[in-house]
Enzyme design. Structure first.
Site, PDB file in Angstrom:
ATOM      1  N   THR A 101      11.660  -5.509   6.422  1.00  0.00           N
ATOM      2  CA  THR A 101      10.423  -5.599   7.275  1.00  0.00           C
ATOM      3  C   THR A 101       9.728  -6.741   6.750  1.00  0.00           C
ATOM      4  O   THR A 101       8.690  -6.956   7.195  1.00  0.00           O
ATOM      5  CB  THR A 101       9.696  -4.243   7.139  1.00  0.00           C
ATOM      6  OG1 THR A 101       9.284  -3.908   5.567  1.00  0.00           O
ATOM      7  CG2 THR A 101      10.344  -3.043   7.632  1.00  0.00           C
ATOM      8  N   ILE A 115      21.144  -2.946   3.915  1.00  0.00           N
ATOM      9  CA  ILE A 115      20.934  -3.754   2.568  1.00  0.00           C
ATOM     10  C   ILE A 115      21.287  -2.432   1.549  1.00  0.00           C
ATOM     11  O   ILE A 115      20.865  -1.582   1.744  1.00  0.00           O
ATOM     12  CB  ILE A 115      19.473  -4.081   2.295  1.00  0.00           C
ATOM     13  CG1 ILE A 115      19.031  -5.010   3.484  1.00  0.00           C
ATOM     14  CG2 ILE A 115      19.264  -4.629   0.947  1.00  0.00           C
ATOM     15  CD1 ILE A 115      17.546  -5.259   3.654  1.00  0.00           C
ATOM     16  N   SER A 129       4.762  -7.221   2.246  1.00  0.00           N
ATOM     17  CA  SER A 129       3.883  -8.133   1.409  1.00  0.00           C
ATOM     18  C   SER A 129       2.997  -7.054   0.682  1.00  0.00           C
ATOM     19  O   SER A 129       2.828  -6.040   0.903  1.00  0.00           O
ATOM     20  CB  SER A 129       3.057  -8.428   2.667  1.00  0.00           C
ATOM     21  OG  SER A 129       1.911  -9.234   1.809  1.00  0.00           O
ATOM     22  N   ASP A 171       0.709  -1.343   0.096  1.00  0.00           N
ATOM     23  CA  ASP A 171       0.008   0.038   0.088  1.00  0.00           C
ATOM     24  C   ASP A 171       1.039   1.129   0.134  1.00  0.00           C
ATOM     25  O   ASP A 171       0.267   2.262  -0.464  1.00  0.00           O
ATOM     26  CB  ASP A 171      -0.851   0.050   1.245  1.00  0.00           C
ATOM     27  CG  ASP A 171      -2.015  -1.080   1.111  1.00  0.00           C
ATOM     28  OD1 ASP A 171      -2.018  -1.749   0.118  1.00  0.00           O
ATOM     29  OD2 ASP A 171      -2.648  -1.310   1.910  1.00  0.00           O
ATOM     30  N   SER A 172       2.066   1.010   0.443  1.00  0.00           N
ATOM     31  CA  SER A 172       2.871   2.326   0.636  1.00  0.00           C
ATOM     32  C   SER A 172       3.824   2.415  -0.711  1.00  0.00           C
ATOM     33  O   SER A 172       4.921   3.226  -0.711  1.00  0.00           O
ATOM     34  CB  SER A 172       4.003   2.048   1.929  1.00  0.00           C
ATOM     35  OG  SER A 172       4.453   0.777   1.845  1.00  0.00           O
ATOM     36  N   GLU A 202       4.252   4.156  -3.171  1.00  0.00           N
ATOM     37  CA  GLU A 202       4.442   5.591  -3.430  1.00  0.00           C
ATOM     38  C   GLU A 202       5.621   6.077  -2.816  1.00  0.00           C
ATOM     39  O   GLU A 202       6.586   6.846  -3.215  1.00  0.00           O
ATOM     40  CB  GLU A 202       3.359   6.590  -3.079  1.00  0.00           C
ATOM     41  CG  GLU A 202       2.183   6.285  -3.877  1.00  0.00           C
ATOM     42  CD  GLU A 202       1.119   7.045  -3.245  1.00  0.00           C
ATOM     43  OE1 GLU A 202       0.591   8.214  -3.844  1.00  0.00           O
ATOM     44  OE2 GLU A 202       0.702   6.605  -2.253  1.00  0.00           O
ATOM     45  N   TYR A 235      -6.514  -6.986   8.399  1.00  0.00           N
ATOM     46  CA  TYR A 235      -6.101  -5.649   8.364  1.00  0.00           C
ATOM     47  C   TYR A 235      -7.296  -4.892   9.069  1.00  0.00           C
ATOM     48  O   TYR A 235      -8.273  -4.888   8.712  1.00  0.00           O
ATOM     49  CB  TYR A 235      -5.807  -5.240   7.075  1.00  0.00           C
ATOM     50  CG  TYR A 235      -4.928  -4.031   6.924  1.00  0.00           C
ATOM     51  CD1 TYR A 235      -3.508  -4.283   6.628  1.00  0.00           C
ATOM     52  CD2 TYR A 235      -5.282  -2.587   7.081  1.00  0.00           C
ATOM     53  CE1 TYR A 235      -2.559  -3.088   6.574  1.00  0.00           C
ATOM     54  CE2 TYR A 235      -4.597  -1.813   7.085  1.00  0.00           C
ATOM     55  CZ  TYR A 235      -3.116  -1.928   6.888  1.00  0.00           C
ATOM     56  OH  TYR A 235      -2.295  -1.137   6.814  1.00  0.00           O
ATOM     57  N   ARG A 262      -6.554   9.936   7.596  1.00  0.00           N
ATOM     58  CA  ARG A 262      -6.159  10.096   8.706  1.00  0.00           C
ATOM     59  C   ARG A 262      -5.658  11.366   9.127  1.00  0.00           C
ATOM     60  O   ARG A 262      -6.301  11.910  10.180  1.00  0.00           O
ATOM     61  CB  ARG A 262      -5.153   9.080   9.463  1.00  0.00           C
ATOM     62  CG  ARG A 262      -4.658   9.133  10.886  1.00  0.00           C
ATOM     63  CD  ARG A 262      -3.851   8.133  11.156  1.00  0.00           C
ATOM     64  NE  ARG A 262      -2.402   8.265  10.994  1.00  0.00           N
ATOM     65  CZ  ARG A 262      -1.330   7.586  11.549  1.00  0.00           C
ATOM     66  NH1 ARG A 262      -1.675   6.619  12.070  1.00  0.00           N
ATOM     67  NH2 ARG A 262      -0.358   7.953  10.985  1.00  0.00           N
TER      68      ARG A 262
END
Lengths: 597, 655
Positions: A245, A303, A248, A232-233, A235, A507, A444
C-alpha cells in the site's frame, strides 16, 4: 450466524485474528472505551497506558462536539445475529489444498474476519447490516513454497485469491467484488511472520511478509535495532501490507517511508516469482520493478519476503511540543522547518479542534487541560501571549538520535518556533499528542455506540496549498453536512502530519452524529466524496499512504491520465491474465466481472 | 416577465427606520457589531492589507520581471509599486464612515421619499458574509448606488464593502479622500499591458476575498449605464474576483446581484448631454457642490433589491473542472466563457429583480404620442447646447442637438421597461412582419437577438430557452395561439402592436447605422476610434434628419446604441477595429491608407444582414425599399409617414 451445511477445515492454526481481535470494531477484544457508572469514560483492558483510567473530559467533549446523548444508543448486533452467506462450492480446491498440506477453513466466522477492513462502511455493515460478499475459503501458507503451491491450485481449480495482511485497510481493498462468481480464497499471511535474518554489516533485515509491525519492531529492538517504520496501525499491520500500500511511518523524517526502507523482495505471481538477483542500495537497470510492486495492493500477486533497512536503536527518544496562536502560524513554522531541513523524527501540527480533542483524552490524575484552565500556564498562554483558546493549536514532535544530536535539534526548533510566536509546551504534552493516534480508532467505536459516523482520510499537498486545503476541506465538510440534513455539530479537524521538501501530508478526522437521519451512511459517502473532490481541486492527491483500494478508484483516471492507466492495465494483464488476484483494487480490468465494460 | 410587488414585510423603508432610530445622528452613532469571520482571519487594517499585497509572491514576481525588462534598479520599481498601491488602496475606517455617513444620511433624507430594501435577503447575506467572501454586484445607473449599498450594509451589520471605483473618482479633491476612507478603492479604466499594475490590482482584490477582510462591491457593467437599461457586462474584474475560487484558494464566493431602481436619477440631464457626444464633466468636488441644487428636488422613491445570493461553487458545479489548475494557473477558455456567461446571468438577475415604477411607463406612453397632432400641447424643452459644454461637438447641428437632449432623457427612462418584455417584443415584432411559422419565428428571434445583443443582455446559450418561455407567456396572456407549427395572433387589445413598438426602433436604428457607415470610403478610413465613428454616424444622422425629419427619431442620436451597433458590427467582422497601437501615436501627416477591405466587408455583410432581414420579411416600415445599389435604406421620403410606430411618427415636432 446463519447455519452452514458443512464446515470444511484442515489443520486450522490458532490465530490472533480469530482469538483476540474484535469482530465488529477496532483492535483487541478487551480494549475499548466505555461509559462507567459515574457517567465518565474509561478505557478497559491492560494493553495501553490509559487502560483502567478515567477520562473525565471525554464525555463532555463528545456531547459538545458531536451532540452525543448517552440516552440514545446504537448498539451493534451480536455475532449470532449476523448473517453470513454460504461459501461458493468448489470441491476441487479443497482436495488440492489437503493434498498439498495447506491449512484452510471455510468456517463462517473465520471467513468473516477476513472479509473487510476498517472503513466506516465495513463497521456499519458489521454492526447493523451484513457484508454482501465474503471470501469462501481461508488458507494459511507457511512459506513461499506454500504460496506458490496455493497459487497453482487456485489456477487449476479456477479460484480467485485475495491476500490479507493485518486487515487494517481503510480503502475497501479487502472487500470481495460482489459480482465475483468464482470461489474466492483469502490468503492469510499470518503464519509467515518470522524474521529470516539480520545483517549487521549492511544493516538490513530479511523477514516474511506476514510479520506484524509490533512483532518485527520488538524482535529488532531486542537485538539493538529498529526498523524505524511506525505507521499508526503498527500494532496490527504487516510488512507485506506496508509494501503493497506504500505505507508511511510517523518517523519517516529520520528513517524514510516504506519505499525508502525497502531493499529487496520476493513476489509470487501467476507467471512465476519476481526476485532481483542482488540486494544493493541502488541500481540503474531500467525502470524499477520494485516501484511497480510497491502500492500494487494485491492486484498482481503476493509479497512473500522482503529485505528492509534497519538502524541501531537511538540513544534518546524524546517528545516535545509547542503551542501556536493560530494554525496559520503553525503551517508557516513547518514550511520553514522543511526549508531548513531540520525536521526531527516526527512532527505534527494539529488544528484547534484536534488540540482540544487531544486534551479531552487527558486522564483524571493528569489533566493538563484541566489544570491549564486555572493555572498559570493558561494565564501565560492566553493573557500574556494573547492566544485565543479557540484559535490556538499545537505541534508535537519526536526527537530520536544521539544525545547531542537531539539537543541540537531541540535547540534549533525552539529557536525557530519563537520566530513564529510558538511557545514550548513541554515533553509530557508531546507524548499526549500522540496518544490520540492509537486511540482514535477505539474512539470511533465508542462514537458508533451513540450514532456517530466517523472516518479519517489523508492527502499529500504542495506547501503553498496546505493552508487553503485545510481550511476549505473543513469548511466544506461542515457545509455539506448541514446541507444534507445533519442535525448535530460536525467534527472536522485536520493535522499536518508529515513534512517533505515540496509539501506535506494532511490528515483529516471527520465525524457526525447520524441521529435522526434515515440514510446516514449515504450522507456520509456524499460528504466524503465531496471532501475528496475539494482536496483535489485544492491541489491535493487522492491519497498519501492509505492507498486506493476500491474506495478511491473513481479518481484514478483523473489522477494518472488514460495512458498511465492503460499501462497499469497492461501490467495486470501480462502478469495475471486470468485475474486470479481478483480484489479489483486500483483499476477496473476489461473482462473481469466488476468491469463496467 | 413576472413583476415584483413591493410589499411589507419583504420591503422595508429604510428612511422610516432611520426616523425610528431617532434621526441620522443617532443612527450613525449606534454601536455596530459586524460579524466575526470564520477561520483564522480577522479583518485587517488597510495598512496591513497593502503591506501583504506588496509582499505577495505575485507582486514580488512582477516587480522582478519589471526590473529585468526596464533594466533599472529594484528600488525604482518598488517605489512605483508602492505608489500604485497608495493610489489604489482604500483607507477604510469605521470612524470615517460614521462621520461621512451622517452628512450623507441627512442628504438622503431630503432627496428621497422612500428607500425600500428587501430586508429578509439582508439577513441571509449577513449569515453568509461571516463564512464566505460576499460580492455585491449592483446594477449601476448613478453615483447614489454605492452610497446606498454601504448605508444599507451598515444598517444590517454587514461588513461594509470595499468598492471598486474608477480612478477618476479618486482625483476629486476632498470627496475622493472621503470615498477612499469609506472603503472605495480605485482602478484605472484600462490597464493596457501594464503587468505590474495588473498584478497589484488582482492581488489587491483577491487578498480581500481570500482573507474575507471585507465584503466587496463592483459593477459588472463596468460603469454607470447612461441609457436606463443594462450595459453589456465587462469581464475583467469578475474574472479576477472568481479566480481564487477556481484555483481552490477559497471554498466559495457568494455573488449577490442587486437591482437598483430609482424613480428619478440625479444625473438624468447629464447623461442626455453625454450621449449626444458632449464630454462627461470631470468628476470634481465643485461639480458636486453645484449639484447642490439637486437637493431641492424630489427624487421620489428608490428600491434596492438584493437578489438571491449565487454561490460560485454551486453555479460552476459540473461546468468546470478546477483540478486543472494544479498544473496550470492560467484560466482556460472554457472557464473564461463560463465566467462571461455568469456575468450575463448576473445582469439577467438584476433585471429580473428590478422594480418598474410608474415613471418609465409614463415615459413610454409619452413617447408614442404623436406630438405633431395640432391639439397636442405638451412641449419638450429645448436645452441649451453651447453653454453646458466646454468643447463643441463639431459639425453637429446645435438646433437639432438641443431638441434631442430632452428626448433622450425621457427615452432613457422609457428604456428601463425593455428588460421586462424584450423577448416578447421581439416575437411581436416578428409577428407583425407576418412571420407565423414556429421555426421561422425562432430563427428570426435568434437573429434579432444576436443583432441586439448589446441592447438586450441575455445569457449566452439561453436564447432558445428564452424564446420558448416568451412564447409560453404570450400564449398564457392570450396574445397568441398556436395550431400545429403555426402561430396566430389573438390580441384583442392590440398588445402585439404595442410590444412591437419596443423593438422596431432598435432594428431600424441598427440599419441606419449600417447605412451611415456604408457611405464614403475615404471618410470611413479616417475614423480612427470608435468615438470618432460615433460622432461621424451622429453627423450623418443629422444630415438625414435635416433632409427629412421623418426619416429618423432624434433619440437615435444617442451615442450608446450607436456604439453598440458599431461594436456588434466589429464583433461580426463587418467593421474592423482600429488598433490604437502599434503604431502609436499615428502620424498625422500621412493620411491613413484607405481600407479597401473594410468597405468591402461592410458591403458584403450588409447585404447578408439585409438579406436575412428581408428573408424574415420584416417591414422596417411598410414602404421602405432597400435599394441594393446604394445601400441606402432611408431614401424613400414617404417612408414613415403612416406608421404609428415610434420610429416613423413625426414625433419630434418641437416648437
Amino acid at each position: 450466524m446463519a447455519s452452514q451445511t458443512e464446515v470444511l477445515e484442515n489443520n486450522v492454526p490458532p490465530s490472533y485474528r480469530d482469538k483476540i481481535l474484535k469482530w465488529n470494531g477496532w483492535g483487541y477484544n478487551d480494549s475499548y472505551f466505555k461509559v462507567n457508572s459515574d457517567g465518565h469514560v474509561t478505557f478497559t483492558g491492560d494493553k495501553y497506558d490509559i487502560s483502567g483510567k478515567v477520562m473525565p473530559h471525554l464525555r463532555p467533549w463528545f456531547e459538545a462536539n458531536l451532540g452525543v446523548d448517552l440516552g440514545y444508543e446504537t448498539k451493534s448486533q451480536t455475532i449470532d445475529a449476523f448473517v453470513i452467506p454460504p461459501p461458493v462450492d468448489n470441491d476441487e480446491i479443497y482436495d488440492m489444498l489437503k493434498e498439498r498440506g495447506i491449512s484452510f477453513s471455510n468456517s463462517p466466522r473465520i471467513r468473516l474476519m477476513r472479509a473487510h477492513g476498517h472503513t466506516v462502511h465495513d463497521m456499519i455493515n458489521l454492526r447493523h447490516g451484513k457484508i454482501p460478499r465474503i471470501p469462501d475459503l481461508v488458507v494459511w501458507p507457511k512459506s513461499e513454497k506454500d504460496v506458490v503451491s496455493i497459487l497453482e491450485a487456485a489456477q487449476s481449480a479456477h479460484c480467485a485469491i485475495i491476500p490479507i495482511g493485518g486487515g487494517t485497510s481503510v480503502s475497501s481493498a479487502l472487500a470481495v467484488p460482489e459480482l465475483e462468481k468464482r470461489c474466492v480464497i483469502s490468503m492469510d499471511m499470518a503464519l509467515m511472520d518470522r524474521i529470516i535474518w539480520i545483517d549487521r554489516n549492511n544493516l538490513t533485515c530479511r523477514a516474511q511478509a506476514g510479520i506484524i509491525g509490533q512483532k518485527l519492531e520488538r524482535e529488532l529492538n531486542a537485538k539493538g535495532f529498529t526498523c524505524g517504520h511506525e505507521p499508526d496501525s503498527i500494532e496490527f499491520s504487516t510488512l507485506g501490507g506496508w509494501i503493497s500500500t506504500r505505507a508511511s511511518g510517523m518517523k519517516k523524517n529520520k528513517y524514510g517511508n516504506i519505499e525508502d526502507l525497502l531493499v529487496h523482495l520476493n513476489f509470487v505471481s501467476t507467471k512465476g516469482t519476481i526476485q532481483r538477483q542482488c540486494q544493493v542500495p541502488r541500481i540503474s537497470a531500467g525502470p524499477d520493478i520494485l516501484q511497480v510492486i510497491l502500492g500494487s495492493e494485491g492486484t498482481l500477486g503476493v509479497i512473500t519476503e522482503a529485505t528492509i533497512k534497519i538502524f541501531p536503536l537511538p540513544q534518546v527518544k524524546k517528545y516535545g511540543s509547542f503551542v501556536f496562536p493560530t494554525f496559520e502560524r503553525g503551517v508557516e513554522f513547518f514550511r520553514e522547518i522543511a526549508k531548513l531541513r531540520i525536521q526531527p523524527a516526527s512532527l505534527r501540527l494539529v488544528d484547534n479542534e484536534q488540540f482540544i480533542m487531544g486534551q479531552a483524552l487527558k486522564t483524571e490524575d493528569n489533566s493538563w487541560w484541566h489544570s491549564l484552565k486555572s493555572s498559570l500556564s493558561k494565564m501565560y498562554i492566553t493573557k500574556w501571549k494573547g492566544f485565543s483558546v479557540d484559535q490556538m493549536c499545537a505541534v508535537t514532535c519526536v526527537y530520536e538520535g544521539q544525545n547531542d544530536e537531539v539537543d541540537e535539534q531541540e535547540r534549533r526548533l525552539n529557536e525557530l518556533a519563537e520566530k513564529f510566536q510558538g511557545v514550548a509546551g513541554g515533553e509530557e504534552n508531546g507524548k499526549y499528542g500522540y496518544r490520540l493516534t492509537f486511540a482514535i480508532a477505539y474512539l470511533r467505536d465508542l462514537g458508533m455506540n451513540y450514532g456517530v459516523l466517523g472516518e479519517s482520510f489523508e492527502t499529500s499537498v504542495p506547501w503553498d496549498k496546505v493552508l487553503t486545503l485545510c481550511n476549505n476541506v473543513k469548511q466544506l465538510i461542515r457545509r455539506e453536512a448541514k446541507k444534507l440534513g445533519v442535525q448535530y455539530p460536525v467534527l472536522a479537524s485536520c493535522r499536518v502530519t508529515q513534512v517533505y521538501d515540496t509539501g506535506a501530508c494532511v490528515y483529516f478526522y471527520f465525524g457526525f452524529n447520524s441521529r435522526g437521519l434515515t440514510n446516514g451512511l449515504e450522507i456520509y459517502d456524499k460528504i466524503e466524496t465531496a471532501a475528496r473532490d475539494e482536496i483535489i481541486a485544492c491541489g491535493g492527491s487522492i491519497s498519501h499512504h492509505h492507498g486506493v483500494g476500491k474506495l478511491r478508484k473513481q479518481w484514478m483516471l483523473s489522477t494518472h491520465g488514460a495512458v498511465s492507466i492503460g499501462l497499469l492495465k497492461a501490467i495486470k494483464s501480462e502478469i495475471d491474465p486470468a485475474n486470479v488476484f481478483a480484489n479489483a483494487n486500483l483499476i477496473d480490468i476489461i473482462g473481469s466481472p466488476h468491469s463496467k465494460l | 416577465m413576472p413583476n415584483r410587488e413591493v410589499l411589507y414585510p419583504q420591503y422595508v423603508d429604510w428612511l422610516s427606520k432611520l426616523d425610528d432610530a431617532g434621526g441620522p445622528l443617532k443612527w450613525i452613532t449606534k454601536q455596530k457589531h459586524f460579524p466575526e469571520h470564520s477561520g483564522p482571519n480577522a479583518a485587517r487594517y488597510w495598512k496591513q492589507i497593502n503591506e501583504a499585497v506588496f509582499r505577495s509572491e505575485r507582486v514580488q514576481l512582477a516587480i522582478e520581471e519589471e526590473v529585468i525588462r526596464r533594466k533599472c534598479q529594484r528600488v525604482e520599481v518598488e517605489k512605483e509599486a508602492h505608489a500604485i498601491l497608495d493610489k489604489m488602496g482604500h483607507k477604510y475606517s469605521i470612524w470615517n464612515v460614521k462621520g461621512f455617513g451622517y452628512v450623507v444620511t441627512k442628504v438622503l433624507r431630503r432627496l428621497f421619499r422612500g428607500i425600500y430594501v428587501n430586508e429578509p435577503a439582508m439577513k441571509e447575506i449577513l449569515k453568509l458574509s461571516g463564512q464566505y467572501p460576499v460580492i455585491f454586484m449592483p446594477s449601476h445607473k448613478t453615483y447614489m448606488d454605492f452610497i446606498l449599498i454601504s448605508l444599507i450594509c451598515y444598517e444590517y451589520d454587514i461588513e461594509l464593502p470595499a468598492i471598486a471605483a474608477g480612478e477618476d473618482f479618486a482625483k476629486m479633491a476632498f470627496m475622493g479622500e472621503v470615498l477612499r476612507r469609506s472603503g472605495a478603492f480605485f482602478m484605472r479604466r484600462s490597464f493596457g499591458k501594464d503587468y505590474l499594475y495588473w498584478a497589484i490590482f488582482s492581488e489587491y482584490v483577491q487578498q480581500h476575498l481570500v482573507h474575507n477582510d471585507r465584503t466587496i462591491e463592483f459593477f459588472v457593467e463596468g460603469g454607470r449605464s447612461r441609457t436606463g437599461k443594462s450595459v453589456s457586462p465587462k469581464y475583467g474584474l469578475i474574472q479576477a474576483v472568481l479566480e481564487p475560487f477556481l484555483k481552490g484558494d477559497v471554498l466559495d464566493i457568494i455573488l449577490v446581484p442587486v437591482a437598483m431602481n430609482y424613480d428619478k436619477i440625479l444625473e438624468e440631464m447629464l447623461y442626455a448631454y453625454e450621449l449626444l457626444g458632449f464630454p462627461k464633466p470631470k468628476e470634481t468636488t465643485s461639480a458636486l457642490l453645484k449639484a447642490r441644487n439637486v437637493l431641492n428636488r424630489d427624487y421620489g422613491k428608490c428600491f434596492v433589491t438584493f437578489g438571491k445570493p449565487i454561490s460560485a461553487r454551486d453555479y460552476f458545479n459540473g461546468r468546470i473542472y478546477r483540478p486543472l489548475h494544479n498544473l496550470d494557473k492560467t484560466l482556460t477558455m472554457e472557464e473564461k466563457s463560463e465566467i462571461r456567461r455568469l456575468a450575463h446571468f448576473i445582469v439577467k438577475e438584476q433585471n429580473a429583480n428590478s422594480i418598474l415604477t410608474v415613471w418609465p411607463l409614463a415615459c413610454n406612453l409619452f413617447e408614442s404620442i404623436d406630438l405633431s397632432e395640432v391639439d397636442f400641447t405638451i412641449k419638450l424643452l429645448k436645452m441649451p447646447i453651447d453653454k453646458e459644454t466646454g468643447r463643441k461637438n463639431e459639425g453637429l447641428n446645435k438646433e437639432v442637438m438641443g431638441l434631442a437632449v430632452t428626448r433622450i432623457a425621457i427615452d432613457n427612462y422609457a428604456n428601463s421597461m425593455l428588460p421586462f418584455c424584450a423577448y416578447e417584443a421581439i416575437i411581436a415584432f416578428l409577428m407583425s412582419s407576418r412571420i407565423v411559422k414556429n421555426d421561422e419565428l425562432e430563427k428570426g428571434f435568434l437573429f434579432v437577438l444576436s443583432l441586439l445583443n448589446r441592447e438586450i443582455i441575455s445569457v449566452p446559450g439561453e436564447e432558445k430557452n428564452e424564446f420558448q418561455k416568451a412564447m409560453h407567456r404570450m400564449r398564457a396572456a392570450n396574445m397568441i395561439s398556436g395550431k400545429g407549427d403555426e402561430v396566430s395572433k389573438i390580441d384583442e387589445w392590440a398588445w402585439i402592436a404595442k410590444l412591437e413598438r419596443l423593438i422596431r426602433p432598435y432594428m431600424k436604428h441598427f440599419l441606419i447605422v449600417i447605412n451611415c457607415l456604408s457611405g464614403d470610403n475615404e471618410k470611413l478610413a479616417k475614423l480612427e476610434s470608435t468615438s470618432k465613428a460615433i460622432s461621424y454616424v451622429q453627423q450623418q444622422m443629422i444630415l438625414l434628419y435635416e433632409k427629412d425629419y421623418s426619416l429618423l427619431d432624434l433619440t437615435y442620436l444617442s451615442s450608446d446604441p450607436i456604439k453598440n451597433a458599431i461594436q456588434t458590427l466589429i464583433d461580426r467582422k463587418i467593421l474592423k477595429n482600429y488598433q490604437p497601437h502599434p503604431p502609436h501615436p499615428p502620424q498625422p501627416q500621412q493620411p491613413h491608407p484607405p481600407h479597401p477591405q473594410q468597405h468591402a466587408y461592410l458591403q458584403q455583410v450588409q447585404q447578408q444582414v439585409l438579406q436575412q432581414v428581408q428573408h424574415l420579411k420584416i417591414p422596417l416600415s411598410e414602404k421602405t425599399e432597400i435599394s441594393r445599389q446604394t445601400g441606402n435604406i432611408c431614401n424613400s421620403s414617404r417612408a414613415c409617414s403612416n406608421s404609428s410606430s415610434r420610429v416613423c411618427s413625426n414625433s419630434i415636432h418641437i416648437l
